[in-house]
Design a protein around this motif. Sequence first.
Motif, short mmCIF file in Angstrom:
data_model
loop_
_atom_site.label_atom_id
_atom_site.label_comp_id
_atom_site.label_asym_id
_atom_site.label_seq_id
_atom_site.Cartn_x
_atom_site.Cartn_y
_atom_site.Cartn_z
N GLY A 90 43.10 -49.02 37.61
CA GLY A 90 44.47 -48.96 38.12
C GLY A 90 45.27 -50.15 37.61
N LYS A 91 45.74 -50.98 38.55
CA LYS A 91 46.50 -52.16 38.16
C LYS A 91 45.62 -53.41 38.16
CE LYS A 91 51.03 -50.61 39.61
NZ LYS A 91 52.05 -50.66 40.65
N PRO A 92 45.78 -54.35 37.25
CA PRO A 92 46.68 -54.31 36.11
C PRO A 92 46.23 -53.29 35.06
CG PRO A 92 45.21 -56.18 35.92
CD PRO A 92 44.92 -55.55 37.23
N GLU A 93 47.16 -52.70 34.36
CA GLU A 93 46.85 -51.69 33.36
C GLU A 93 45.88 -52.28 32.33
OE1 GLU A 93 49.09 -49.16 29.94
OE2 GLU A 93 50.35 -49.92 31.58
N ALA A 94 44.85 -51.51 31.96
CA ALA A 94 43.82 -52.04 31.06
C ALA A 94 44.40 -52.37 29.69
CB ALA A 94 42.68 -51.03 30.93
N ASP A 95 44.04 -53.52 29.19
CA ASP A 95 44.44 -53.96 27.85
C ASP A 95 43.31 -53.58 26.89
OD1 ASP A 95 44.89 -55.31 25.51
OD2 ASP A 95 45.46 -57.21 26.48
#
Length: 298
Positions: A90-95
């Motif tokens: 979910g958050k933070p969006e995966a980098d």
Amino acid sequence: MEAKLIKGRILKGIGGFYYIQGEDGDVYECKAKGRFRKEGIKPAPGDKVIFTPPVQTQGGSIDEILPRKNSLPRPMIANIDLLMIVASAGKPEADLSLIDKLLLYAAYNHVPAAIVLNKIDTVEDAGTIPQEYSKCGAQILQISAKTGQGLDQLKELLRGKFTCLAGQSAVGKSTLLNAVAPSLGLETGGLSKKTDRGRHTTRHSELLELPGLDAVVADTPGFSILECMDIEPEQLREYYPEFAAVTGECRFDSCVHDREPQCAVKKSVAEGIIPEARYTRYLKLLQELIERREKRYV
Ligand SMILES: Nc1nc2c(ncn2[C@@H]2O[C@H](COP(=O)(O)OP(=O)(O)OP(=O)(O)O)[C@@H](O)[C@H]2O)c(=O)[nH]1
Ligand SMILES: [Mg+2]
Ligand SMILES: [Zn+2]
């Protein structure tokens, strides 16, 4: 009383002192012998050593560092069994570029890797990570530190190993460690409301023991990964297990799977065998390495 030599593992080093867990389970404070500095060797957490424990007024000393099976430079730690890359569903969006770089970092340093997709409780489906990384050579776990889903698998993954954790801020690295070993009581943080990014709650690295699992972990803060690897653009392809099945099938042996004609990797991407997004990020990383080399040689 004559000092006796014992075997142990360095847990941390602070201000020239090393804290070593001996085979007897006790922790001893020791200094490194001067000859290590002369030889250009710095003892690191994770090092297996032979040492003389302190006796009365005589300080302890590290006498010998046993050969390392591998090491990671930042933070400097030795003899790692697993690099556990934590990402958030979910958050933070995966980098995903960061995951690629961490996989590269692990392979470059001869450390096996696993991907732990945390916060699975916050989403309806796991997203693209399981599919995109299905052939990257790393085991993938889907976990929730909050509900406990997948925690037993995580414990089995960690059991008996020395594991190094890495991943974006606020993906839940410290929360996961607290979930498998509540006695650790590590500080955890939240997301910034404004940016949806983490606040870098964990700022230092030391080895933590996980009671009952015969395991040790290092919870590592962020660092600039590419800067600590000496990889030439032509070598990057060697670190993608996805390409292995077609290695040698490109028209040119020197093919870096970019603009060359009759490239077997590009063919596999077109056929959907190699995940396209992972390949596209490979090209970006390749470009990054080319630009870095151009800058280095002007
Ligand atoms: N819903 C949910 N929230 C979680 C989960 N795991 C962690 N969190 C929350 O995510 C936030 C960040 O967790 P941390 O454990 O501090 O993250 P970290 O990766 O250690 O972050 P840094 O130390 O900054 O690198 C906290 O508010 C946690 O409560 C999970 O599985 N589900
Ligand atoms: Mg943390
Ligand atoms: Zn090719």
